[in-house]
Scaffold this active site. Structure first.
Site, short mmCIF file in Angstrom:
data_model
loop_
_atom_site.label_atom_id
_atom_site.label_comp_id
_atom_site.label_asym_id
_atom_site.label_seq_id
_atom_site.Cartn_x
_atom_site.Cartn_y
_atom_site.Cartn_z
N LYS A 188 0.83 -1.21 0.00
CA LYS A 188 0.00 0.00 0.00
C LYS A 188 0.86 1.26 0.00
O LYS A 188 0.46 2.29 -0.54
CB LYS A 188 -0.98 0.00 1.17
CG LYS A 188 -0.43 0.27 2.55
CD LYS A 188 -1.55 0.16 3.59
CE LYS A 188 -1.05 0.44 5.01
NZ LYS A 188 -0.88 1.87 5.29
N SER A 189 2.08 1.19 0.57
CA SER A 189 2.97 2.34 0.56
C SER A 189 3.36 2.72 -0.85
O SER A 189 3.36 3.90 -1.22
CB SER A 189 4.23 2.03 1.40
OG SER A 189 3.92 1.84 2.75
N ARG A 201 1.73 6.10 -3.22
CA ARG A 201 2.67 7.01 -3.88
C ARG A 201 2.49 6.98 -5.39
O ARG A 201 2.56 8.03 -6.05
CB ARG A 201 4.10 6.63 -3.49
CG ARG A 201 4.47 7.01 -2.05
CD ARG A 201 5.75 6.32 -1.62
NE ARG A 201 6.26 6.80 -0.33
CZ ARG A 201 5.81 6.41 0.85
NH1 ARG A 201 4.83 5.50 0.92
NH2 ARG A 201 6.32 6.89 1.97
N GLY A 256 -3.28 7.43 7.16
CA GLY A 256 -2.38 8.48 7.61
C GLY A 256 -1.51 9.00 6.48
O GLY A 256 -1.24 10.20 6.39
N SER A 273 7.69 10.74 8.44
CA SER A 273 8.27 11.22 7.20
C SER A 273 7.20 11.50 6.15
O SER A 273 7.51 11.91 5.03
CB SER A 273 9.25 10.18 6.65
OG SER A 273 8.57 8.98 6.32
N ASP A 300 6.42 -0.17 12.06
CA ASP A 300 5.33 -1.11 11.77
C ASP A 300 5.72 -2.56 12.03
O ASP A 300 4.87 -3.45 12.03
CB ASP A 300 4.85 -0.94 10.33
CG ASP A 300 4.04 0.33 10.14
OD1 ASP A 300 3.60 0.92 11.15
OD2 ASP A 300 3.86 0.76 8.99
N LYS A 336 0.09 5.91 16.02
CA LYS A 336 -0.37 5.00 14.99
C LYS A 336 -1.89 4.87 15.11
O LYS A 336 -2.56 5.70 15.73
CB LYS A 336 0.32 3.64 15.14
CG LYS A 336 1.84 3.72 14.94
CD LYS A 336 2.19 4.06 13.51
CE LYS A 336 3.69 4.06 13.27
NZ LYS A 336 4.03 4.37 11.86
N ARG A 363 0.43 2.04 20.04
CA ARG A 363 0.76 0.63 19.86
C ARG A 363 1.61 0.04 20.98
O ARG A 363 1.49 -1.14 21.26
CB ARG A 363 1.44 0.41 18.51
CG ARG A 363 0.45 0.29 17.38
CD ARG A 363 1.03 -0.37 16.16
NE ARG A 363 0.06 -0.32 15.08
CZ ARG A 363 0.32 0.04 13.84
NH1 ARG A 363 1.55 0.37 13.51
NH2 ARG A 363 -0.62 0.04 12.93
#
Length: 432
Positions: free
Chosen positions: A20-21, A25, A88, A160, A308, A335, A339
């Site tokens: 998903k990252s 993007r 997020g 970041s 993560d 998060k 967490r």
């Protein structure tokens, strides 16, 4: 959805979910590109769907097929607010992109995202020529451009993701930009951002002092890209193999810039000995990671740049003899849940021994978990951590609210079941 996990042996081959990252993007870059981008092996998780929804609202045309997503770019906002769901990354990436336009845009979200801090994006956007106002440091967030470029400082200590948004937006600003970065966290995710940008024809120079220089008036070019496998989701599968079986996870890039590739270091340190194996019919000699149940030992690892990994590696550590130490716990406060606290509460409830000592989580492992009922608390990674830990428990583990896995890995329980894990879906009234 409530799931009861039974102690199980897992075996077979399973594909890692799409990242998903990378997907989010790529969607952002495709929105900014001229022409038609094809995204193959797309992630279909809730966060990826939220990014596509935002891209549509910002003017992209999106067509979703079984094996690909087509995005025809063009930044021209057609709707507000922009609903980022619970992503997020989307909420922190798209404000800078929306600020390239001249219309006021409101960015909002749902669930736990409404509690996550967004105020750090305001000063940089204002200094770069845009208007930006959060709601007491949280969503909803209003932005209006046009973003001009220039010089600013970005605080990267918390996340970041704000920096990712600026890096992706500023190549389209009319002026060159210089970003000074204070306390950059999760550097591998910035490397991932820069790699996606390069694949769409734009660049940012990383300076020796840690800052960035971005030339303005660049142009994104449409691309044909493949979303690589997700090391974050695959980490849970690899831990499942180390705890309870003999499996091969395919679709992972050994040279990936994803931060969570570091799970391999932790597995080696714990004695699990993962190895790259060829898969029959696969394209290369590194098609899959094979990992088998091992006599696990305690390990130490710093997860500051890969927070993560805390949930899967705590699940690994409870099955490892001795005292494991996981550093970087300060990265866990903002998060989907707090967490560190959530991990301690959940594993204590299951009979584990997890404590926080300053900036580290300490896990005293080596004995079987007792089982029980835990609530995922809306956190996808907590649900998956409970599931893989349950594979070696002495009694079943019931996970309440397990539907939250849709945020990042909707097929997680189906994939575990394919490998032989006993995952029983319960009616809500049967969870206690």
């Amino acid at each position: 959805m409530n799931i009861r996990m039974h102690a199980s042996t897992v075996a077979g081959t399973v594909a890692a979910p799409a990242s998903k990252s990378v997907m989010i993007r790529a969607v952002a870059a495709a929105l900014l590109a001229t022409g038609r981008t094809v995204i193959r092996n797309p992630s279909r998780c809730d966060d990826a769907r939220a990014a596509l929804t935002v891209a549509r609202a910002l003017g992209a045309r999106v067509a979703v097929r079984r094996d690909r997503v087509t995005v025809t770019g063009g930044l021209a906002p057609v709707g507000t607010p922009l609903d980022c769901g619970e992503s997020g990354l989307a909420a922190r990436l798209f404000p800078a992109i929306a600020a390239l336009g001249v219309s006021e845009v409101t960015i909002t979200g749902r669930g736990s995202l409404l509690r996550r801090p967004l105020g750090l994006i305001e000063p940089p956007l204002r200094q770069l020529g845009a208007e930006c106002a959060s709601t007491n440091g949280h969503l909803p967030l209003r932005v209006r451009g046009p973003l001009q470029g220039g010089q600013t400082e970005v605080n990267g200590a918390l996340t970041s993701q704000f920096l990712t948004g600026l890096l992706m937006a500023l190549p389209l600003a009319p002026q060159d930009s210089v970003l000074s970065v204070c306390g950059l966290a999760s550097r591998p995710y910035i490397d991932l951002t820069l790699a996606v940008m390069r694949s769409f024809g734009v660049t940012a120079e990383h300076e020796e002092d840690g800052g960035f220089r971005i030339r303005g008036n660049q142009r994104y070019r449409a691309a044909d890209c493949i979303v690589e496998g997700d090391w974050s989701g695959a980490a849970f599968l690899l831990v499942a193999g180390a705890v309870a079986g003999d499996i091969v996870v395919t679709g992972l890039d050994p040279a990936s810039t994803q931060a969570d590739r570091r799970v391999m270091n932790a597995l080696v340190a714990a004695g699990a000995a993962p190895e790259w194996n060829a898969v029959p019919g696969g394209p290369s000699a590194m098609d899959g990671v094979r990992i088998s149940r091992a006599d696990l030992c305690a390990f130490e690892i710093d997860l500051t740049d890969a927070p993560d990994l805390f949930p899967p590696l705590v699940a690994l550590a409870v099955h490892a003899r001795g005292r494991s130490v996981l550093g970087g716990a300060e990265r866990l406060a903002h998060k989907e849940s707090d967490r560190a606290t959530a991990l301690i509460r959940m594993f204590t409830r299951l009979g584990g021994d997890v404590r926080r000592e300053g900036n580290v989580l300490v896990v005293a492992g080596g004995h079987r978990l007792a089982g029980g009922t835990v609530d995922a608390g809306g956190d996808h990674r907590m649900a998956m951590a409970a599931a893989v830990a349950a594979l070696g428990a002495s009694a079943p583990v019931t996970i309440v609210g397990a539907e939250c896995i849709r945020k990042s890995y909707p097929d997680f329980f189906a994939d575990l079941a394919t490998l032989g894990a006993r995952c029983v879906r319960l009616a809500a009234r049967s969870s206690q």
